[in-house]
Design a protein around this motif. Structure first.
Motif: not given
Lengths: 372, 372
Positions: A98, A100-103
């Motif tokens: 999850p 990774a979404q914020l990368a």
């Protein structure tokens, strides 16, 4: 992923999956609906057919059971009585990362400075990548992660720089053409076409969008001088943000006008030198003293900006950040033009001749996704 | 601009110009230095030769006098004893619009909704713009300001859509080719190539950068249906920001994965549906339900996002925002793909055939700057 138990919350809004590991997964009913890939919800080509926004928003789970093969959960959702099959494999993949979404844009960025030894420069030989998709993908990963790469033994045929781009992607055509020659010439419309040194810069900050990558192929090297210089603008911007946040903020929040004009073009932009997105993530660095246009700011803003500009400009030129190498005839280099600054020393003697072109990023990352 | 008096502050850091109008202009010494366009500071082609960051930062004004023609001020700056000539014309221009500096990407954007009458759609005939730079520039201004325009009487020759772009700029080539045909076809890799209606969307949100503009030329219209639908995404986003700021914030701060994949491409991005810059300015709208990939968020984030998505999606499809028209054979339309959503009704009968291509913005604004 091994399942121990399936259950539904009392209000039907949540599916619970209890795993044998002891982990408990919580999946909102709307997500279950959104994940449906039955023939009515998703075309065979993978594209979604149903717009979530057009569905009833009060999705609730009426029933859930384990699929006959024990690899999926079959969920029935009201009010449509729609049945959704969720395979455990897919859920495992979905729930694995999850964060990774914020990368940001370049999660893979490997920031560097002058201490990066030449032995670690991303590098390949033309013949090796031209015939081997995996080797090509590997070289492209270097460009993606380091923001630059070298390609050697390219020969001295004109137009080779276009062929290098076409190994994986597409040339961005501009008013300079698909291909441009960088040679000293009379009446230059750009200082690139002189024997002068060029300070570190990114290309075409006056363009929208700016070129994603620049490719430069050396057909003939100069006798003396003409070294290529590179600086990781993201590394410098990150250091500036840590060490001098006020200066970083001024640069990220002051739009700077850039302009290029000749008889066939009048290109203008007005963007910050350090570009951040709405979440504060680093999106790009622009620095090109040649094409900076006159600032229109109040005297107070000007004084603060000039000071910040000077701090940033000196930092970008600090030897602790600069790598340099002599580009030989037959070699080319690529830079991420939204991240890495390039420049050259003054030169004399020989018939230094480079050919360049621009390219976009999406084809590069697509190629890496497909072949790595 | 008529000058009454020239003076220098006691510390030499500021030049004062007192105008006959009573206005007093304040110009920092560093700005005076930065404005120098003598042969050593600026090449004949207009590009700067001196990087401000490399100059002494303690610039101070030693002397100032009015030029012999009474149209300029001659300023001597320490520590370099550099002489700078500032013409009053240039100063007047520079000081005329300091607020323009702070304007966003589309200061000219004329937001619209369904009430925009067809008579006000930006529109031209091919023959009229092909031979007349001023008429072409005028049509391009329509695209810039309204985010769309129509072009009529283009004929039915294949490739005309490329010629339309080449009137002012350059085609962006992608994995779909320089030119793509939008026709119903077997085994479509994209729903565009079916007879299905297409919900409102922006093109290729999985690309980096996204295509700036899409051009679509109708070679043959359908028998029934196939209306073109357009929505001003900036107008909707602005209304959402005013009326429902929490939802706007969720959409501007949640990265959404998009993906397109077939045998030759695997394009992915992860960006917010509403993209803002570091100053909060609206940069772009992405909305494409077909190519939205699975979200990887916590259950709490998912629930909030799905709700926000639904609000935005319904608003984008609200009839108060949608303009629609039937694209006739021989007509084409252009959309600003970072701002305006397009869609089509389902169709049947006839051999509906469109040809499309993408283009970048910089050439358009350059052409307008040159010819208007």
């Amino acid at each position: 992923m091994n399942l121990r138990d399936l259950s539904i919350s009392e209000d039907g809004r949540t599916l619970w999956l209890d795993m044998t590991s002891g982990r408990r997964l919580q999946i909102p009913a709307l997500q279950v609906r959104d994940l449906c890939d039955c023939g009515a919800c998703r075309h065979a080509n993978g594209q979604r057919l149903i717009d979530l926004a057009a569905l009833p928003q009060d999705q609730r789970i009426a029933a859930v059971e384990v699929g006959v093969d024990h690899c999926s959960a079959i969920v029935t959702l009201l009010p449509e009585s729609h049945r959704v099959e969720l395979t455990f494999d897919r859920l495992a993949q979905l729930l694995s990362a999850p964060e990774a979404q914020l990368a940001g844009r370049v999660p893979e960025a490997r920031l560097w400075d002058a201490s990066l030894p030449e032995s670690r420069f991303p590098k390949a030989r033309y013949a090796d990548i031209a015939g081997d998709p995996a080797a090509l993908a590997n070289w492209l990963v270097g460009i993606r992660d380091y923001g630059f790469a070298l390609l050697e033994e390219c020969g001295s045929t004109t137009g080779t720089v276009l062929s290098a781009v076409e190994l994986f992607g597409f040339v961005r055509e501009t008013n300079y053409g698909r291909l441009f020659d960088v040679v000293a010439k009379p009446d230059p419309n750009n200082l690139a076409y002189t024997g002068l040194g060029l300070g570190l810069h990114t290309d075409n900050p006056y363009r929208d969008p700016v070129p994603g990558m620049q490719f430069l192929h050396c057909l003939e090297a100069s006798g003396q001088g003409g070294e290529s210089l590179l600086v990781d603008g993201f590394r410098v911007a990150q250091d500036l943000r840590s060490d001098n946040p006020e200066v970083f903020e001024i640069l990220a929040n002051t739009s700077v006008p850039f302009r290029f004009t000749d008889s066939t073009a009048d290109l203008r932009s007005n963007r910050p030198l350090i570009e951040i997105d709405g979440q504060g993530g680093l999106v790009g660095v622009r620095y090109n003293n040649r094409s900076r246009a006159d600032l229109q700011l109040s005297p107070q803003q000007l004084t603060a900006f000039y000071q910040a500009y000077s701090v940033f400009g000196r930092l970008l030129h600090d030897p602790t950040y600069i790598i340099s190498f002599k580009l030989n005839a037959g070699s080319l280099f690529v830079v991420d033009n939204r991240r890495v600054l390039h420049g050259r020393g003054a030169f004399s003697g020989g018939q230094r001749r480079l050919q360049g072109c621009y390219a976009d990023w999406d084809a590069l990352t697509s190629y890496v996704n497909l072949h790595q």
